[in-house]
Design a protein around this motif. Structure first.
Motif, PDB file in Angstrom:
ATOM      1  N   ASP A 162       0.825  -1.203   0.000  1.00  0.00           N
ATOM      2  CA  ASP A 162       0.000   0.000   0.000  1.00  0.00           C
ATOM      3  C   ASP A 162       0.867   1.263   0.000  1.00  0.00           C
ATOM      4  O   ASP A 162       0.480   2.310   0.507  1.00  0.00           O
ATOM      5  CB  ASP A 162      -0.963   0.004   1.181  1.00  0.00           C
ATOM      6  CG  ASP A 162      -0.250  -0.066   2.537  1.00  0.00           C
ATOM      7  OD1 ASP A 162       0.998  -0.177   2.548  1.00  0.00           O
ATOM      8  OD2 ASP A 162      -0.936  -0.017   3.571  1.00  0.00           O
ATOM      9  N   ASP A 163       2.051   1.157  -0.616  1.00  0.00           N
ATOM     10  CA  ASP A 163       2.991   2.270  -0.706  1.00  0.00           C
ATOM     11  C   ASP A 163       2.694   3.105  -1.949  1.00  0.00           C
ATOM     12  O   ASP A 163       1.845   2.752  -2.763  1.00  0.00           O
ATOM     13  CB  ASP A 163       4.431   1.740  -0.738  1.00  0.00           C
ATOM     14  CG  ASP A 163       4.651   0.685  -1.827  1.00  0.00           C
ATOM     15  OD1 ASP A 163       3.679   0.288  -2.499  1.00  0.00           O
ATOM     16  OD2 ASP A 163       5.805   0.254  -2.001  1.00  0.00           O
ATOM     17  N   PRO A 164       3.364   4.261  -2.106  1.00  0.00           N
ATOM     18  CA  PRO A 164       3.114   5.098  -3.291  1.00  0.00           C
ATOM     19  C   PRO A 164       3.345   4.366  -4.605  1.00  0.00           C
ATOM     20  O   PRO A 164       2.602   4.581  -5.575  1.00  0.00           O
ATOM     21  CB  PRO A 164       4.107   6.251  -3.111  1.00  0.00           C
ATOM     22  CG  PRO A 164       4.292   6.363  -1.635  1.00  0.00           C
ATOM     23  CD  PRO A 164       4.249   4.950  -1.132  1.00  0.00           C
ATOM     24  N   ILE A 165       4.365   3.490  -4.662  1.00  0.00           N
ATOM     25  CA  ILE A 165       4.610   2.731  -5.891  1.00  0.00           C
ATOM     26  C   ILE A 165       3.412   1.836  -6.214  1.00  0.00           C
ATOM     27  O   ILE A 165       2.949   1.764  -7.356  1.00  0.00           O
ATOM     28  CB  ILE A 165       5.902   1.899  -5.775  1.00  0.00           C
ATOM     29  CG1 ILE A 165       7.122   2.817  -5.868  1.00  0.00           C
ATOM     30  CG2 ILE A 165       5.961   0.823  -6.850  1.00  0.00           C
ATOM     31  CD1 ILE A 165       8.444   2.100  -5.721  1.00  0.00           C
ATOM     32  N   ARG A 218       0.278   2.243  -5.320  1.00  0.00           N
ATOM     33  CA  ARG A 218      -0.861   3.065  -5.735  1.00  0.00           C
ATOM     34  C   ARG A 218      -0.677   3.547  -7.177  1.00  0.00           C
ATOM     35  O   ARG A 218      -1.640   3.586  -7.959  1.00  0.00           O
ATOM     36  CB  ARG A 218      -1.037   4.236  -4.778  1.00  0.00           C
ATOM     37  CG  ARG A 218      -1.495   3.815  -3.380  1.00  0.00           C
ATOM     38  CD  ARG A 218      -1.948   4.997  -2.562  1.00  0.00           C
ATOM     39  NE  ARG A 218      -0.847   5.888  -2.206  1.00  0.00           N
ATOM     40  CZ  ARG A 218      -0.093   5.759  -1.109  1.00  0.00           C
ATOM     41  NH1 ARG A 218      -0.323   4.744  -0.285  1.00  0.00           N
ATOM     42  NH2 ARG A 218       0.875   6.608  -0.848  1.00  0.00           N
ATOM     43  N   ASP A 219       0.545   3.917  -7.522  1.00  0.00           N
ATOM     44  CA  ASP A 219       0.806   4.358  -8.899  1.00  0.00           C
ATOM     45  C   ASP A 219       0.613   3.222  -9.894  1.00  0.00           C
ATOM     46  O   ASP A 219       0.116   3.430 -11.011  1.00  0.00           O
ATOM     47  CB  ASP A 219       2.234   4.912  -9.008  1.00  0.00           C
ATOM     48  CG  ASP A 219       2.385   6.288  -8.369  1.00  0.00           C
ATOM     49  OD1 ASP A 219       1.344   6.915  -8.063  1.00  0.00           O
ATOM     50  OD2 ASP A 219       3.527   6.726  -8.174  1.00  0.00           O
ATOM     51  N   ILE A 220       1.017   2.011  -9.517  1.00  0.00           N
ATOM     52  CA  ILE A 220       0.850   0.856 -10.398  1.00  0.00           C
ATOM     53  C   ILE A 220      -0.640   0.591 -10.651  1.00  0.00           C
ATOM     54  O   ILE A 220      -1.066   0.382 -11.795  1.00  0.00           O
ATOM     55  CB  ILE A 220       1.534  -0.386  -9.800  1.00  0.00           C
ATOM     56  CG1 ILE A 220       3.062  -0.241  -9.865  1.00  0.00           C
ATOM     57  CG2 ILE A 220       1.089  -1.655 -10.524  1.00  0.00           C
ATOM     58  CD1 ILE A 220       3.816  -1.310  -9.114  1.00  0.00           C
ATOM     59  N   LEU A 262      -2.709   0.757 -14.333  1.00  0.00           N
ATOM     60  CA  LEU A 262      -3.498  -0.323 -14.914  1.00  0.00           C
ATOM     61  C   LEU A 262      -4.923   0.136 -15.215  1.00  0.00           C
ATOM     62  O   LEU A 262      -5.491  -0.188 -16.265  1.00  0.00           O
ATOM     63  CB  LEU A 262      -3.513  -1.531 -13.977  1.00  0.00           C
ATOM     64  CG  LEU A 262      -2.172  -2.245 -13.785  1.00  0.00           C
ATOM     65  CD1 LEU A 262      -2.299  -3.345 -12.741  1.00  0.00           C
ATOM     66  CD2 LEU A 262      -1.661  -2.813 -15.095  1.00  0.00           C
ATOM     67  N   ARG A 263      -5.491   0.899 -14.314  1.00  0.00           N
ATOM     68  CA  ARG A 263      -6.835   1.434 -14.567  1.00  0.00           C
ATOM     69  C   ARG A 263      -6.829   2.337 -15.788  1.00  0.00           C
ATOM     70  O   ARG A 263      -7.768   2.313 -16.597  1.00  0.00           O
ATOM     71  CB  ARG A 263      -7.322   2.207 -13.348  1.00  0.00           C
ATOM     72  CG  ARG A 263      -7.621   1.351 -12.117  1.00  0.00           C
ATOM     73  CD  ARG A 263      -8.343   2.150 -11.054  1.00  0.00           C
ATOM     74  NE  ARG A 263      -8.556   1.379  -9.834  1.00  0.00           N
ATOM     75  CZ  ARG A 263      -7.831   1.521  -8.724  1.00  0.00           C
ATOM     76  NH1 ARG A 263      -6.839   2.404  -8.678  1.00  0.00           N
ATOM     77  NH2 ARG A 263      -8.089   0.785  -7.659  1.00  0.00           N
ATOM     78  N   ASN A 264      -5.763   3.115 -15.935  1.00  0.00           N
ATOM     79  CA  ASN A 264      -5.665   4.012 -17.091  1.00  0.00           C
ATOM     80  C   ASN A 264      -5.607   3.246 -18.408  1.00  0.00           C
ATOM     81  O   ASN A 264      -5.971   3.780 -19.460  1.00  0.00           O
ATOM     82  CB  ASN A 264      -4.436   4.910 -16.960  1.00  0.00           C
ATOM     83  CG  ASN A 264      -4.582   5.962 -15.880  1.00  0.00           C
ATOM     84  OD1 ASN A 264      -5.702   6.261 -15.448  1.00  0.00           O
ATOM     85  ND2 ASN A 264      -3.471   6.505 -15.417  1.00  0.00           N
TER      86      ASN A 264
END
Length: 309
Positions: free
Chosen positions: A62-65, A67-69, A73-75
């Motif tokens: 649940d780190d920033p990396i 969340r960015d990943i 994927l959603r994008n």
């Protein structure tokens, strides 16, 4: 076509240098960028860009990396309902050093989240939903269980072995583990290093009997600038040369290849030779940009292939 991916998920920290340093020497970093990566997700992103409906399963911190990943994927319009999160965990990321010629080396930081995915966390609903289960066989127990479940349901299974056993062993995955998975595979896509580690040679004519003891399906051997060799279920082989390009960065070329191949061969039903050429084109196009996800969408790929004719 619905493709479910299960495997690596990471962030690539790209460090561009003038030249790769030799042992005990220095390199100068000219630029640093952060790009979503991980071989498994790279493959699924490429398939999604070319028109497949895709979902993915892996475990993040649940780190920033992490969340960015998930956001990346959603994008790409990939279903992330099967993703699992480790509270307080560190997500897998890779430091990639690449020179002006596109040559590189990769340093992995495994973190503590990715490898903790267990079979019980794999969504049975997504396995039932998919037409194709894709994996790079990381982190072993979950992919193996998913492959067995998928084959029971008559799904097509694809294994992209884009590393040698040295990297697998870092995740406590042995040669025997990989061989245990092969009978459940319909399309096996090993790199040359992986093939050598499994069977002692990357020359198909020498290892075919041993290969067929474990894997009866289509085998697609990526060979970098030498193109690709495929051996079908009847042991007929076909070689398709690579496109002649000046690569900027070869990161993700093999991932782009198999992502495009699944769409071309399994969804678009292209003949094998044509599907291999389409996949080669996707890999070549990816090498013309920086980062593992510089691959094309369907329109761009079609136009690029026409220009090469």
């Amino acid at each position: 076509m619905k493709i479910l991916g299960l495997g690596t998920v990471a962030m690539d920290v790209m460090m561009e240098v003038d030249s790769l340093p030799a042992a005990d020497s220095f390199g100068v970093i000219n630029r640093v960028s952060y790009l979503p990566g991980g071989s498994g997700t790279n493959v699924i992103v490429q398939s999604a860009r070319l028109g497949a409906e895709c979902a993915y399963i892996a475990k993040l911190g649940d780190d920033p990396i992490g969340r960015d990943i998930l956001s990346s994927l959603r994008n790409e319009k990939i279903d992330v309902s099967g993703m699992r999160i480790k509270e307080g965990g560190t997500s897998l990321h890779a430091n990639i050093v690449v020179d002006k010629k596109g040559q590189k080396f990769i340093l992995l930081n495994f973190g503590d989240a990715f490898g903790s995915l267990c079979p019980e966390e794999v969504s049975a609903q997504l396995i039932s939903w998919c037409d194709v289960l894709f994996t790079d066989f990381y982190p072993k127990a979950a992919p193996l269980a998913a492959l067995k479940a998928a084959k029971k349901q008559g799904k097509t299974t694809v294994f992209n072995m884009q590393t040698g056993l040295g990297t697998f062993m870092a995740f406590n995955i042995t040669r025997d583990d990989v061989l245990e998975a092969l009978p459940f595979i319909d399309i096996f896509a090993p790199c040359r290093e992986g093939l050598r580690d499994l069977f002692g040679s990357d020359q198909a004519q020498f290892i075919l009997p041993e290969l067929r003891r474990h894997c009866k399906g289509l085998t697609v051997i990526t060979q970098g600038s030498e193109g690709v060799l495929a051996i079908d279920e009847n042991n007929q082989s076909i070689h398709i040369p690579a496109f002649n390009i000046q690569p900027v960065d070869t990161t993700g070329a093999g991932d782009s290849f198999i992502g495009a191949f699944m769409v071309a061969y399994l969804q678009q039903k292209q003949p094998l030779a044509q599907a291999l050429r389409t996949a080669n084109a996707s890999a070549a196009y990816t090498c013309l940009g920086m980062g593992a996800r510089s691959g094309p969408d369907a329109t761009t790929l079609g136009e690029w292939i026409k220009k090469q004719s």
